[in-house]
Design a protein around this motif. Structure first.
Motif, PDB file in Angstrom:
ATOM      1  N   ALA A   1       0.867  -1.186   0.000  1.00  0.00           N
ATOM      2  CA  ALA A   1       0.000   0.000   0.000  1.00  0.00           C
ATOM      3  C   ALA A   1       0.899   1.230   0.000  1.00  0.00           C
ATOM      4  N   TYR A   2       1.542   1.479  -1.116  1.00  0.00           N
ATOM      5  CA  TYR A   2       2.558   2.522  -1.190  1.00  0.00           C
ATOM      6  C   TYR A   2       2.008   3.914  -0.891  1.00  0.00           C
ATOM      7  N   ASP A   3       0.721   4.118  -1.162  1.00  0.00           N
ATOM      8  CA  ASP A   3       0.157   5.451  -0.943  1.00  0.00           C
ATOM      9  C   ASP A   3       0.058   5.806   0.536  1.00  0.00           C
ATOM     10  N   GLN A   4       0.273   4.826   1.416  1.00  0.00           N
ATOM     11  CA  GLN A   4       0.194   5.078   2.851  1.00  0.00           C
ATOM     12  C   GLN A   4       1.542   5.403   3.483  1.00  0.00           C
ATOM     13  N   ILE A   5       2.603   5.456   2.674  1.00  0.00           N
ATOM     14  CA  ILE A   5       3.925   5.816   3.186  1.00  0.00           C
ATOM     15  C   ILE A   5       3.926   7.295   3.577  1.00  0.00           C
ATOM     16  N   LEU A   6       4.600   7.600   4.660  1.00  0.00           N
ATOM     17  CA  LEU A   6       4.725   8.979   5.136  1.00  0.00           C
ATOM     18  C   LEU A   6       5.985   9.599   4.535  1.00  0.00           C
ATOM     19  N   ASP A   7       5.833  10.724   3.863  1.00  0.00           N
ATOM     20  CA  ASP A   7       6.972  11.412   3.249  1.00  0.00           C
ATOM     21  C   ASP A   7       8.024  11.697   4.332  1.00  0.00           C
TER      22      ASP A   7
END
Length: 215
Positions: A141-147
């Motif tokens: 779920a790459y979109d849930q990574i925190l910048d």
């Protein structure tokens, strides 16, 4: 959002945390992503709060707010003193329990139209970046990574004036998003894919948004 206005807005958030009672104690305030990179204008302002968890319960206060507002957990998950003073900012989750992250967002981001995202967690920014990355990679779920490109502006009551000056001057060097993810251990191809997913997810967000995590 104009970069200068975004940083003014961050300073306003810091002043509010310093001057007002909060639903839960706030230990750290960070900014991350576009505003940390020196971009102008920015699409969204990303703010990260590290909070403490309340340890003392107040059953009497909880009963009062259940009766008056239909919200459980006041005096347990959020401060009863805060709720007494700012009942208009009291927010609950789907189960009817006071939600600290939603209460903080209501207090600090009173306009739903502001392009601001608020991340709230009991762990420091650096630790949560690592935890979120592990979880996101496990689920793809790459979109849930925190910048990971963040700047701490306030910690335990101390305001980082020098950090803010560098932010305003665009003096803080950061790698590209994919480069930052590679520095955290992702291979080049996965880092590019993850960065693209993060950008796409962020582009779909509108208005003021909030997310709460417990690590």
């Amino acid at each position: 959002m104009d970069r200068s206005a975004a940083l003014d807005r961050v300073e306003e958030i810091v002043r509010t945390v310093e001057s007002d009672p909060m639903p839960v104690p706030v230990r750290e305030i960070w900014v991350y992503g576009d505003v940390a990179l020196g971009l102008d204008p920015i699409d969204r302002l990303d703010v990260y709060l590290t909070k403490d968890i309340l340890l003392r319960g107040d059953g009497e206060a909880e009963a009062k707010f259940v009766e008056s507002y239909g919200v459980k957990g006041v005096g347990k998950s959020v401060s009863a003193e805060w709720a007494e003073q700012f009942p208009e900012f009291l927010r609950a989750n789907d189960n009817g329990h006071a939600a600290p992250e939603k209460c903080l967002a209501a207090h600090l981001l009173p306009s739903d139209e502001e392009p601001i995202h608020l991340e709230v967690c009991n762990a420091s920014f650096d630790k949560n970046v690592t935890q979120r990355l592990r979880g996101a990679m496990a689920r793809e779920a790459y979109d849930q990574i925190l910048d990971p490109r963040g700047v701490c502006l306030w910690i335990d009551g101390t305001y980082g004036e020098e950090s803010m000056e560098k932010l305003r001057g665009g003096e803080l060097p950061f790698p590209t998003l994919s480069g930052a993810l590679e520095m955290l251990g992702l291979d080049e191809e996965t880092a590019r894919e993850a960065a693209a997913a993060m950008r796409e997810y962020r582009a779909r967000q509108t208005g003021a948004t909030v997310r709460g995590d417990v690590v």
